[in-house]
Write a protein that holds these residues in place. Sequence first.
Motif, PDB file in Angstrom:
ATOM      1  N   MET A  30      99.252  12.891 -29.068  1.00 43.52           N
ATOM      2  CA  MET A  30      99.450  12.467 -30.613  1.00 43.52           C
ATOM      3  C   MET A  30     100.289  10.954 -30.423  1.00 43.52           C
ATOM      4  SD  MET A  30     100.151  15.918 -32.534  1.00 43.52           S
ATOM      5  CE  MET A  30     101.000  14.991 -34.030  1.00 43.52           C
ATOM      6  N   ALA A  31     101.382  11.174 -29.436  1.00 42.88           N
ATOM      7  CA  ALA A  31     101.973   9.621 -29.476  1.00 42.88           C
ATOM      8  C   ALA A  31     101.156   8.654 -28.840  1.00 42.88           C
ATOM      9  CB  ALA A  31     103.249  10.367 -28.394  1.00 42.88           C
ATOM     10  N   ARG A  32     100.318   8.963 -27.809  1.00 42.25           N
ATOM     11  CA  ARG A  32      99.367   8.110 -27.565  1.00 42.25           C
ATOM     12  C   ARG A  32      98.472   7.600 -28.447  1.00 42.25           C
ATOM     13  NH1 ARG A  32      97.412  11.076 -23.659  1.00 42.25           N
ATOM     14  NH2 ARG A  32      99.320  11.023 -22.549  1.00 42.25           N
ATOM     15  N   GLY A  33      98.140   8.308 -29.305  1.00 45.42           N
ATOM     16  CA  GLY A  33      97.101   7.977 -30.364  1.00 45.42           C
ATOM     17  C   GLY A  33      97.899   7.098 -31.294  1.00 45.42           C
ATOM     18  N   LEU A  34      99.101   7.384 -31.829  1.00 44.92           N
ATOM     19  CA  LEU A  34     100.089   6.674 -32.485  1.00 44.92           C
ATOM     20  C   LEU A  34     100.346   5.170 -31.936  1.00 44.92           C
ATOM     21  CD1 LEU A  34     101.514   6.493 -35.383  1.00 44.92           C
ATOM     22  CD2 LEU A  34     103.544   7.567 -33.867  1.00 44.92           C
ATOM     23  N   GLY A  35     100.708   5.074 -30.535  1.00 46.07           N
ATOM     24  CA  GLY A  35     100.799   4.037 -29.953  1.00 46.07           C
ATOM     25  C   GLY A  35      99.599   2.910 -30.122  1.00 46.07           C
ATOM     26  N   ARG A  36      98.534   3.626 -29.895  1.00 48.21           N
ATOM     27  CA  ARG A  36      97.070   2.689 -29.771  1.00 48.21           C
ATOM     28  C   ARG A  36      97.001   2.200 -31.326  1.00 48.21           C
ATOM     29  NH1 ARG A  36      93.800   7.089 -26.606  1.00 48.21           N
ATOM     30  NH2 ARG A  36      94.384   6.413 -24.546  1.00 48.21           N
ATOM     31  N   SER A  37      97.256   3.013 -32.281  1.00 50.50           N
ATOM     32  CA  SER A  37      97.056   2.627 -33.726  1.00 50.50           C
ATOM     33  C   SER A  37      97.929   1.479 -34.147  1.00 50.50           C
ATOM     34  CB  SER A  37      97.387   3.890 -34.574  1.00 50.50           C
ATOM     35  OG  SER A  37      96.226   4.807 -34.328  1.00 50.50           O
ATOM     36  N   LEU A  38      99.348   1.504 -33.630  1.00 50.28           N
ATOM     37  CA  LEU A  38     100.266   0.664 -33.776  1.00 50.28           C
ATOM     38  C   LEU A  38      99.869  -0.759 -33.105  1.00 50.28           C
ATOM     39  CD1 LEU A  38     103.772   2.618 -33.905  1.00 50.28           C
ATOM     40  CD2 LEU A  38     102.373   1.637 -35.838  1.00 50.28           C
ATOM     41  N   ARG A  39      99.298  -0.506 -32.058  1.00 48.43           N
ATOM     42  CA  ARG A  39      98.901  -1.823 -31.356  1.00 48.43           C
ATOM     43  C   ARG A  39      97.887  -2.504 -32.125  1.00 48.43           C
ATOM     44  NH1 ARG A  39      97.689   0.575 -26.484  1.00 48.43           N
ATOM     45  NH2 ARG A  39      99.568   1.888 -26.238  1.00 48.43           N
ATOM     46  N   ILE A  40      96.880  -1.698 -32.444  1.00 51.45           N
ATOM     47  CA  ILE A  40      95.830  -2.367 -33.188  1.00 51.45           C
ATOM     48  C   ILE A  40      96.056  -2.971 -34.434  1.00 51.45           C
ATOM     49  CG2 ILE A  40      93.569  -1.708 -34.466  1.00 51.45           C
ATOM     50  CD1 ILE A  40      92.942   0.233 -32.354  1.00 51.45           C
ATOM     51  N   LEU A  41      97.180  -2.334 -35.197  1.00 53.10           N
ATOM     52  CA  LEU A  41      97.589  -2.812 -36.519  1.00 53.10           C
ATOM     53  C   LEU A  41      98.304  -4.060 -36.027  1.00 53.10           C
ATOM     54  CD1 LEU A  41      98.186  -2.455 -39.594  1.00 53.10           C
ATOM     55  CD2 LEU A  41     100.496  -1.199 -38.841  1.00 53.10           C
ATOM     56  N   LYS A  42      99.289  -4.258 -35.330  1.00 47.67           N
ATOM     57  CA  LYS A  42     100.035  -5.201 -34.705  1.00 47.67           C
ATOM     58  C   LYS A  42      99.112  -6.642 -34.539  1.00 47.67           C
ATOM     59  CE  LYS A  42     103.607  -7.069 -31.650  1.00 47.67           C
ATOM     60  NZ  LYS A  42     104.469  -6.710 -30.664  1.00 47.67           N
ATOM     61  N   SER A  43      98.099  -6.475 -33.755  1.00 45.37           N
ATOM     62  CA  SER A  43      96.889  -7.334 -33.373  1.00 45.37           C
ATOM     63  C   SER A  43      96.295  -7.742 -34.500  1.00 45.37           C
ATOM     64  CB  SER A  43      96.248  -6.694 -32.465  1.00 45.37           C
ATOM     65  OG  SER A  43      95.340  -5.893 -32.731  1.00 45.37           O
ATOM     66  N   GLU A  44      95.926  -6.808 -35.503  1.00 49.61           N
ATOM     67  CA  GLU A  44      95.333  -7.417 -36.567  1.00 49.61           C
ATOM     68  C   GLU A  44      96.216  -8.120 -37.478  1.00 49.61           C
ATOM     69  OE1 GLU A  44      91.910  -7.001 -37.331  1.00 49.61           O
ATOM     70  OE2 GLU A  44      91.695  -6.148 -35.286  1.00 49.61           O
ATOM     71  N   ALA A  45      97.465  -7.712 -37.993  1.00 50.08           N
ATOM     72  CA  ALA A  45      98.202  -8.459 -38.648  1.00 50.08           C
ATOM     73  C   ALA A  45      98.469  -9.882 -37.887  1.00 50.08           C
ATOM     74  CB  ALA A  45      99.691  -7.674 -38.738  1.00 50.08           C
ATOM     75  N   LYS A  46      98.492  -9.946 -36.716  1.00 49.74           N
ATOM     76  CA  LYS A  46      98.871 -11.179 -36.133  1.00 49.74           C
ATOM     77  C   LYS A  46      97.648 -12.037 -36.291  1.00 49.74           C
ATOM     78  CE  LYS A  46     100.098 -13.754 -32.133  1.00 49.74           C
ATOM     79  NZ  LYS A  46      99.648 -13.721 -30.508  1.00 49.74           N
ATOM     80  N   ALA A  47      96.556 -11.600 -36.141  1.00 48.79           N
ATOM     81  CA  ALA A  47      95.086 -12.291 -36.287  1.00 48.79           C
ATOM     82  C   ALA A  47      94.941 -12.614 -38.007  1.00 48.79           C
ATOM     83  CB  ALA A  47      93.878 -11.445 -35.888  1.00 48.79           C
ATOM     84  N   LEU A  48      95.310 -12.022 -38.894  1.00 54.77           N
ATOM     85  CA  LEU A  48      95.457 -12.369 -40.245  1.00 54.77           C
ATOM     86  C   LEU A  48      96.406 -13.484 -40.550  1.00 54.77           C
ATOM     87  CD1 LEU A  48      94.295 -11.645 -43.037  1.00 54.77           C
ATOM     88  CD2 LEU A  48      96.028 -10.250 -43.357  1.00 54.77           C
ATOM     89  N   LYS A  49      97.570 -13.590 -39.884  1.00 63.34           N
ATOM     90  CA  LYS A  49      98.367 -14.367 -40.099  1.00 63.34           C
ATOM     91  C   LYS A  49      98.123 -15.604 -39.421  1.00 63.34           C
ATOM     92  CE  LYS A  49     103.430 -15.436 -38.815  1.00 63.34           C
ATOM     93  NZ  LYS A  49     104.481 -15.161 -38.204  1.00 63.34           N
ATOM     94  N   ASP A  50      97.533 -15.681 -38.212  1.00 60.56           N
ATOM     95  CA  ASP A  50      96.946 -16.881 -37.686  1.00 60.56           C
ATOM     96  C   ASP A  50      95.668 -17.457 -38.459  1.00 60.56           C
ATOM     97  OD1 ASP A  50      98.820 -16.689 -35.582  1.00 60.56           O
ATOM     98  OD2 ASP A  50      97.428 -15.683 -34.149  1.00 60.56           O
ATOM     99  N   ASP A  51      95.004 -16.581 -39.036  1.00 62.15           N
ATOM    100  CA  ASP A  51      93.951 -17.193 -39.699  1.00 62.15           C
ATOM    101  C   ASP A  51      94.531 -17.680 -40.979  1.00 62.15           C
ATOM    102  OD1 ASP A  51      91.914 -16.020 -38.043  1.00 62.15           O
ATOM    103  OD2 ASP A  51      91.479 -14.323 -39.401  1.00 62.15           O
TER     104      ASP A  51
END
Length: 59
Positions: A30-51
């Motif tokens: 569960m912790a591993r899945g949560l970490g993956r989800s947070l990494r994806i969210l962070k990268s998507e938020a960064k991509a949105l900000k860059d766009d």
Amino acid sequence: MLRNAFEPWHLILIIAVLVLLFGSKKLPDMARGLGRSLRILKSEAKALKDDRQDSPAAR
């Protein structure tokens, strides 16, 4: 009113309840899945900000 709302024993109690509910075998997964989800969210938020910064309509 909520000056000391979160103390160390609260964290211990939350961890104990999680271990009782889910078992010690499922918690790392569960912790591993949560970490993956947070990494994806962070990268998507960064991509949105860059766009938004690259877009001329943002001004």
